[in-house]
Design an enzyme around this catalytic site. Structure first.
Site, short mmCIF file in Angstrom:
data_model
loop_
_atom_site.label_atom_id
_atom_site.label_comp_id
_atom_site.label_asym_id
_atom_site.label_seq_id
_atom_site.Cartn_x
_atom_site.Cartn_y
_atom_site.Cartn_z
N GLY A 1 0.75 -5.03 1.07
CA GLY A 1 -0.51 -5.10 0.32
C GLY A 1 -0.33 -5.76 -1.04
CD GLU B 1 -2.01 -7.65 3.37
OE1 GLU B 1 -1.95 -6.47 2.93
OE2 GLU B 1 -2.24 -7.92 4.56
CD GLU C 1 2.34 -5.53 5.69
OE1 GLU C 1 3.20 -6.41 5.93
OE2 GLU C 1 1.41 -5.71 4.88
CB ALA D 1 -0.89 -0.02 1.23
N1 DAK Z 1 4.61 3.22 -0.81
C1 DAK Z 1 4.98 4.38 -1.39
N2 DAK Z 1 6.10 4.50 -2.16
C2 DAK Z 1 6.86 3.41 -2.34
C3 DAK Z 1 6.53 2.16 -1.76
C4 DAK Z 1 5.34 2.09 -0.95
N3 DAK Z 1 4.92 0.95 -0.40
N4 DAK Z 1 7.48 1.28 -2.11
C5 DAK Z 1 8.37 1.94 -2.88
N5 DAK Z 1 7.99 3.22 -3.02
C6 DAK Z 1 8.65 4.27 -3.79
C7 DAK Z 1 9.90 4.79 -3.09
O1 DAK Z 1 9.55 5.75 -2.12
C8 DAK Z 1 10.67 5.37 -4.25
O2 DAK Z 1 10.09 6.62 -4.58
P1 DAK Z 1 11.03 7.91 -4.82
O3 DAK Z 1 11.84 8.05 -3.59
O4 DAK Z 1 11.84 7.56 -6.05
O5 DAK Z 1 10.05 9.02 -5.05
C9 DAK Z 1 10.36 4.41 -5.38
O6 DAK Z 1 9.16 3.73 -5.00
C10 DAK Z 1 11.46 3.37 -5.60
O7 DAK Z 1 11.69 2.73 -4.36
P2 DAK Z 1 13.14 2.58 -3.72
O8 DAK Z 1 14.04 3.69 -4.14
O9 DAK Z 1 12.97 2.36 -2.27
O10 DAK Z 1 13.63 1.24 -4.45
P3 DAK Z 1 14.64 0.14 -3.92
O11 DAK Z 1 14.85 -0.78 -5.05
O12 DAK Z 1 15.83 0.79 -3.25
O13 DAK Z 1 13.87 -0.63 -2.75
C11 DAK Z 1 11.94 -1.77 -1.79
C12 DAK Z 1 12.73 -1.39 -3.08
C13 DAK Z 1 10.66 -2.48 -2.26
C14 DAK Z 1 12.77 -2.72 -0.94
C15 DAK Z 1 11.61 -0.48 -1.00
O14 DAK Z 1 11.03 0.48 -1.90
C16 DAK Z 1 10.65 -0.72 0.12
O15 DAK Z 1 11.03 -1.20 1.19
N6 DAK Z 1 9.37 -0.31 -0.07
C17 DAK Z 1 8.35 -0.40 0.95
C18 DAK Z 1 7.88 -1.82 1.13
C19 DAK Z 1 6.85 -1.92 2.24
O16 DAK Z 1 7.14 -1.59 3.40
N7 DAK Z 1 5.63 -2.34 1.89
C20 DAK Z 1 4.55 -2.49 2.83
C21 DAK Z 1 3.77 -1.20 2.87
S1 DAK Z 1 2.47 -1.21 4.09
C22 DAK Z 1 -5.10 -1.80 3.98
C23 DAK Z 1 -4.74 -2.79 3.13
C24 DAK Z 1 -3.42 -3.09 2.95
C25 DAK Z 1 -2.46 -2.38 3.63
C26 DAK Z 1 -2.82 -1.39 4.47
C27 DAK Z 1 -4.14 -1.08 4.66
N8 DAK Z 1 -6.46 -1.49 4.17
C28 DAK Z 1 -7.43 -2.29 3.44
C29 DAK Z 1 -6.89 -0.34 4.92
C30 DAK Z 1 -1.08 -2.69 3.36
C31 DAK Z 1 -0.06 -2.02 3.94
C32 DAK Z 1 1.24 -2.08 3.31
O17 DAK Z 1 1.42 -2.67 2.29
#
Ligand code: DAK
Length: 258
Positions: free
Chosen positions: A109, A112, A132, A66
């Site tokens: 997400g 998921e 997360e 997400a």
């Molecule tokens: N959200 C927003 N931006 C994201 C992102 C994310 N989840 N993942 C990556 N990006 C963006 C980065 O900020 C970056 O943007 P800029 O800085 O260039 O503007 C761009 O994508 C490229 O990412 P990186 O520079 O970080 O790329 P790397 O190859 O170095 O790293 C990575 C890739 C996937 C390891 C890293 O980007 C990362 O750790 N991303 C976050 C992964 C994460 O934590 N995902 C879980 C998010 S929480 C719900 C339903 C579902 C959910 C919540 C509520 N409801 C129904 C209410 C789910 C929650 C989640 O998924």
């Protein structure tokens, strides 16, 4: 309908490909993308010519979760009022089979969403996880429930509590994906499976999918009863008569979806 964050193509072989399209942010799922995705899936579900759906991202990311930036300042009340869960739940109601074609990151997400699909074809480069915990929360759209049912308690605990990503091969061994193929073939492989499913009798496909999903939220007795009723129901279809007649006549059945 014009979409901003997804691409939709229909294949004459009877399936559609829905591609998540926010490549700059690794297909992070914001509310608009989710709204568009659900609208597209529901539209395809009503289209009799579409008998299977392939859901994909790009080589680098299926979806990295997400959109963290969209959520970071939200309060509990805002999260409740946004009612994003209702939208996610609507994916569960899609009757057409959905094949996830996954390459690169499928995180949070994104994982998921992958698990909400019915079959998963992964590229060798897929990296799957529920990270997360690393940003102070926990899975919110099935990551504690579908993951646990798919891989069992101990592995789900490990993935959710450490947030570590697993490889495509591990996901295959753990039963989270159906097949792993080289990156240049993952989409083709998913399309070929979609073509195969699109050629099956559509009513039987839908009722079989429904019965399999029932196994997740009922007792074995209730599930067997549900299965049996769907089985009997198919005897009201022209396709059942045609399928069994074609078998006896040693010819290929012509399905009508009736
Ligand atoms: N959200 C927003 N931006 C994201 C992102 C994310 N989840 N993942 C990556 N990006 C963006 C980065 O900020 C970056 O943007 P800029 O800085 O260039 O503007 C761009 O994508 C490229 O990412 P990186 O520079 O970080 O790329 P790397 O190859 O170095 O790293 C990575 C890739 C996937 C390891 C890293 O980007 C990362 O750790 N991303 C976050 C992964 C994460 O934590 N995902 C879980 C998010 S929480 C719900 C339903 C579902 C959910 C919540 C509520 N409801 C129904 C209410 C789910 C929650 C989640 O998924």
């Amino acid at each position: 309908m014009d979409y901003q964050f997804i691409l939709l193509t229909r294949d004459p072989a009877g399936f559609a490909v829905v591609q998540l399209n926010r490549p700059d942010v690794l297909n992070a799922i914001n509310r608009k993308l989710m709204e568009e995705l659900v609208a597209a899936l529901e539209g395809l579900d009503e289209d009799e010519n579409i008998r299977c759906i392939v859901l994909t991202g790009n080589e680098k990311a299926f979806a990295a979760g997400a959109d963290i930036k969209e959520m970071s300042d939200a309060s509990t009340v805002e999260m409740l009022l946004r009612d994003q869960f209702a939208r996610w739940d609507r994916i569960r109601k899609i009757k057409t089979p959905i094949i996830a074609a996954v390459s690169g990151f499928a995180l949070g997400g994104g994982c998921e969403l992958m698990m909400a699909c019915d079959i998963v074809i992964a590229s060798e480069t897929a990296r799957i996880g529920q990270p997360e915990i690393n940003i102070g929360v926990m899975p919110g759209a099935g990551g504690t429930q579908r993951l646990t049912r798919a891989v069992g308690k101990t592995k789900a605990m490990e993935m959710v509590l450490t947030g570590k990503m697993i490889s495509a091969q591990e996901a295959l061994q753990w039963g989270l994906v159906n097949k792993v193929v080289p990156v240049e073939f993952y989409l083709e492989e998913a399309k070929s499976l979609a073509t195969e499913i699109a050629q099956k009798p559509p009513l039987a496909v839908r009722l079989a999918k429904e019965a399999i999903l029932k196994a997740f939220d009922t007792t074995i007795e209730g599930g067997l009863e549900f299965e049996r009723k769907n089985f009997y129901l198919l005897f009201a279809s022209e396709d059942q008569k045609e399928g069994m007649k074609a078998f006896s006549e040693k010819r290929k059945a012509q399905w009508k979806g009736r």
